[in-house]
Design a protein around this motif. Sequence first.
Motif, PDB file in Angstrom:
ATOM      1  N   ASN A   1      50.957  35.688  55.411  1.00  0.00           N
ATOM      2  CA  ASN A   1      52.285  35.058  55.510  1.00  0.00           C
ATOM      3  C   ASN A   1      52.675  34.280  54.253  1.00  0.00           C
ATOM      4  N   GLU A   2      52.185  34.719  53.113  1.00  0.00           N
ATOM      5  CA  GLU A   2      52.519  34.071  51.848  1.00  0.00           C
ATOM      6  C   GLU A   2      53.996  34.264  51.534  1.00  0.00           C
ATOM      7  N   ASP A   3      54.582  33.285  50.891  1.00  0.00           N
ATOM      8  CA  ASP A   3      55.975  33.390  50.478  1.00  0.00           C
ATOM      9  C   ASP A   3      56.160  34.623  49.595  1.00  0.00           C
ATOM     10  N   HIS A   4      57.215  35.412  49.878  1.00  0.00           N
ATOM     11  CA  HIS A   4      57.417  36.660  49.165  1.00  0.00           C
ATOM     12  C   HIS A   4      57.551  36.457  47.667  1.00  0.00           C
ATOM     13  N   LEU A   5      58.334  35.468  47.242  1.00  0.00           N
ATOM     14  CA  LEU A   5      58.546  35.225  45.823  1.00  0.00           C
ATOM     15  C   LEU A   5      57.253  34.795  45.148  1.00  0.00           C
ATOM     16  N   HIS A   6      56.492  33.914  45.801  1.00  0.00           N
ATOM     17  CA  HIS A   6      55.228  33.451  45.248  1.00  0.00           C
ATOM     18  C   HIS A   6      54.238  34.613  45.127  1.00  0.00           C
ATOM     19  N   TYR A   7      54.206  35.448  46.152  1.00  0.00           N
ATOM     20  CA  TYR A   7      53.294  36.587  46.138  1.00  0.00           C
ATOM     21  C   TYR A   7      53.646  37.556  45.016  1.00  0.00           C
ATOM     22  N   PHE A   8      54.942  37.825  44.842  1.00  0.00           N
ATOM     23  CA  PHE A   8      55.392  38.732  43.802  1.00  0.00           C
ATOM     24  C   PHE A   8      55.049  38.189  42.418  1.00  0.00           C
ATOM     25  N   ARG A   9      55.299  36.896  42.221  1.00  0.00           N
ATOM     26  CA  ARG A   9      55.006  36.276  40.926  1.00  0.00           C
ATOM     27  C   ARG A   9      53.507  36.319  40.628  1.00  0.00           C
ATOM     28  N   ARG A  10      52.700  36.032  41.646  1.00  0.00           N
ATOM     29  CA  ARG A  10      51.249  36.041  41.458  1.00  0.00           C
ATOM     30  C   ARG A  10      50.735  37.436  41.098  1.00  0.00           C
ATOM     31  N   LYS A  11      51.234  38.470  41.759  1.00  0.00           N
ATOM     32  CA  LYS A  11      50.783  39.826  41.470  1.00  0.00           C
ATOM     33  C   LYS A  11      51.221  40.266  40.070  1.00  0.00           C
ATOM     34  N   CYS A  12      52.394  39.805  39.642  1.00  0.00           N
ATOM     35  CA  CYS A  12      52.846  40.121  38.288  1.00  0.00           C
ATOM     36  C   CYS A  12      51.904  39.544  37.247  1.00  0.00           C
ATOM     37  N   TYR A  13      51.496  38.291  37.445  1.00  0.00           N
ATOM     38  CA  TYR A  13      50.593  37.649  36.489  1.00  0.00           C
ATOM     39  C   TYR A  13      49.209  38.277  36.542  1.00  0.00           C
ATOM     40  N   GLU A  14      48.778  38.679  37.707  1.00  0.00           N
ATOM     41  CA  GLU A  14      47.481  39.352  37.807  1.00  0.00           C
ATOM     42  C   GLU A  14      47.495  40.640  36.990  1.00  0.00           C
ATOM     43  N   GLY A  15      48.574  41.401  37.094  1.00  0.00           N
ATOM     44  CA  GLY A  15      48.685  42.631  36.310  1.00  0.00           C
ATOM     45  C   GLY A  15      48.771  42.352  34.822  1.00  0.00           C
ATOM     46  N   LEU A  16      49.489  41.290  34.460  1.00  0.00           N
ATOM     47  CA  LEU A  16      49.610  40.916  33.051  1.00  0.00           C
ATOM     48  C   LEU A  16      48.242  40.597  32.454  1.00  0.00           C
ATOM     49  N   TYR A  17      47.462  39.770  33.128  1.00  0.00           N
ATOM     50  CA  TYR A  17      46.143  39.379  32.621  1.00  0.00           C
ATOM     51  C   TYR A  17      45.184  40.564  32.618  1.00  0.00           C
ATOM     52  N   LYS A  18      45.334  41.457  33.602  1.00  0.00           N
ATOM     53  CA  LYS A  18      44.445  42.611  33.675  1.00  0.00           C
ATOM     54  C   LYS A  18      44.641  43.530  32.485  1.00  0.00           C
ATOM     55  N   HIS A  19      45.883  43.731  32.075  1.00  0.00           N
ATOM     56  CA  HIS A  19      46.166  44.696  31.018  1.00  0.00           C
ATOM     57  C   HIS A  19      46.197  44.079  29.625  1.00  0.00           C
ATOM     58  N   TYR A  20      46.461  42.763  29.517  1.00  0.00           N
ATOM     59  CA  TYR A  20      46.623  42.150  28.203  1.00  0.00           C
ATOM     60  C   TYR A  20      45.682  40.974  27.958  1.00  0.00           C
ATOM     61  N   GLY A  21      44.744  40.746  28.849  1.00  0.00           N
ATOM     62  CA  GLY A  21      43.772  39.680  28.648  1.00  0.00           C
ATOM     63  C   GLY A  21      44.246  38.353  29.188  1.00  0.00           C
ATOM     64  N   GLU A  22      43.331  37.349  29.155  1.00  0.00           N
ATOM     65  CA  GLU A  22      43.638  36.041  29.719  1.00  0.00           C
ATOM     66  C   GLU A  22      44.655  35.262  28.910  1.00  0.00           C
ATOM     67  N   ASN A  23      44.796  35.609  27.632  1.00  0.00           N
ATOM     68  CA  ASN A  23      45.766  34.908  26.774  1.00  0.00           C
ATOM     69  C   ASN A  23      46.719  35.913  26.116  1.00  0.00           C
ATOM     70  N   PRO A  24      47.605  36.480  26.893  1.00  0.00           N
ATOM     71  CA  PRO A  24      48.524  37.494  26.340  1.00  0.00           C
ATOM     72  C   PRO A  24      49.492  36.870  25.350  1.00  0.00           C
ATOM     73  N   ASP A  25      49.961  37.706  24.435  1.00  0.00           N
ATOM     74  CA  ASP A  25      50.901  37.239  23.435  1.00  0.00           C
ATOM     75  C   ASP A  25      52.169  36.755  24.125  1.00  0.00           C
ATOM     76  N   GLN A  26      52.731  35.658  23.654  1.00  0.00           N
ATOM     77  CA  GLN A  26      53.900  35.049  24.270  1.00  0.00           C
ATOM     78  C   GLN A  26      55.130  35.990  24.225  1.00  0.00           C
ATOM     79  N   SER A  27      55.105  36.953  23.290  1.00  0.00           N
ATOM     80  CA  SER A  27      56.238  37.886  23.199  1.00  0.00           C
ATOM     81  C   SER A  27      56.328  38.795  24.423  1.00  0.00           C
ATOM     82  N   LEU A  28      55.222  38.927  25.130  1.00  0.00           N
ATOM     83  CA  LEU A  28      55.240  39.741  26.349  1.00  0.00           C
ATOM     84  C   LEU A  28      55.960  39.034  27.467  1.00  0.00           C
TER      85      LEU A  28
END
Length: 377
Positions: free
Chosen positions: A350-377
Motif C-alpha cells: 500500500n505504498e504511495d503511488h508517487l513515492h513508489y514510482f520515484r523510488r523505482k526510478c532511482y533504483e534503475g538510475l543507480y543500477k545502470h549508472y552507479g551510486e554517483n551518476p553524473d548530474q547531467s542525467l
Amino acid sequence: MAKNKLAKFAEMETLENVFQPTHEEVFRTDYKLKGKWGEQVFGNDHPIVLEVGCGKGEYSVGLGELYPEKNFIGLDIKGARMWTGAKAAKEKGMTALAITDHGVMYGAVDFYKECKKQGIKPIIGCEVYVAPQSRFDKTSSYGKYYHMVLLCKNHTGYQNLIKLVSKGFTEGFYTKPRIDDELLAEYHEGLVCLSACLAGEIPQKLLDGDYAGAKSKAEFYRDIFGSENFFIELQDHGIEEQKRINPSLIKLAREIGVDIVATNDCHYIEKQDSTVHNILLCIQTNRTVNDSDRMEFKTSEFYLKTEDEMREVFASYPEAIDNTQKIADMCNVDFEFGVRKLPRFDVPNNEDHLHYFRRKCYEGLYKHYGENPDQSL
C-alpha cells in the motif's frame, strides 16, 4: 469516367448488359486503382471507387462484417463501408447492429460512433477463427480453421473478446489469427456465441454426415458459454448445403436445450448489388467475370434483408427471428469518450503511488549508472 472505359472492367462487353446501377453515382473517381487492373482496364491515371447500394464501397473486398440485430443477425458486408450499413439498417427499421469482422476488432470504435449517430444500438463482436485442435499447431496438416461468432454482453465480455482476438495473433496465427477451445474456456465470460455459417465446426460435421460429432461439439460449447448464451445458427440463401443441414441443426438445438437464431450473410446492401459485388471479388482475387475458376456466390441472396423478408424465409421457425431481438437485448456495451483512462497498478504494501514510482526510478538510475551518476542525467 467514360462508360466505354467502365464497360471494359473485368472484360465486360457492355455496361448495360452486365451491370444495372442503383443510382447515378455508382462510380466515383476518388480512389487510385493500381497494378494490373488499373493499367489494363483504366490506364494509369484513372482512379475508381465502386459504390454499393446507397453508399461508397471499397476496392479491397472485406472491410467489415455487420450483423443487424433487430430483424436478423447475419450481415457480412463486403464492399459497403460501416456507415452505409448503419444507415441502411436504420432505414430498414432495425434497432440494433453488430460488427463481427473476421478475426479482428479494428472497426469497433468507428462502428460504435456511427451506430450512435444513426440512433441504433451498436453491438460489439467478432467472427473468430477457431483452430481444429490447438492454436499452437502450425503445420500444413493443421491449416484448417472454423468460424465462430462472438458478441459482447457487457464490459467483461468486451475485455475477454479483446484477449481472444489478441492471442489469435500473438499465439495462434497460422494463415489466420486462430484461437482454440482452451482460450474459449478461459475467456468465455460475458460473451454470446453463435455456431456460425457453413464454415462453423458444427455445420461442417453435419455436412460430413457426423451428427454425433456435431452434437458433441455443440454440447461442449453449451457447457462453456451456458445454454442461455449459446445459439445454433440457421441460414438459407437458397444454397443446397444449408437446406440439407438446417433440419439437423434444429433437431440438435432441441436435443441439447439451446435456442436457434436465423441469420443472413450480407455482402452488399440491396439485392441488385450482387453484380457489383462479383466485380469486387474479381478485383480482390485477380480474376475476371469470364474466368470459370473465379470465386463467386451461388445466389444473389447475400444482401441486407428486411424483417418481413427474413420471416418469410423462416416462416416455419418464427422463434429463430424473435431470438435476434433476444440477443440484442442481452448485449449492452458502451464506450466512454473524452475521459483519460489509466491502467490500475497495485503497489506493494500500500505504498504511495508517487513515492513508489520515484523510488523505482532511482533504483534503475543507480543500477545502470552507479551510486554517483553524473548530474547531467
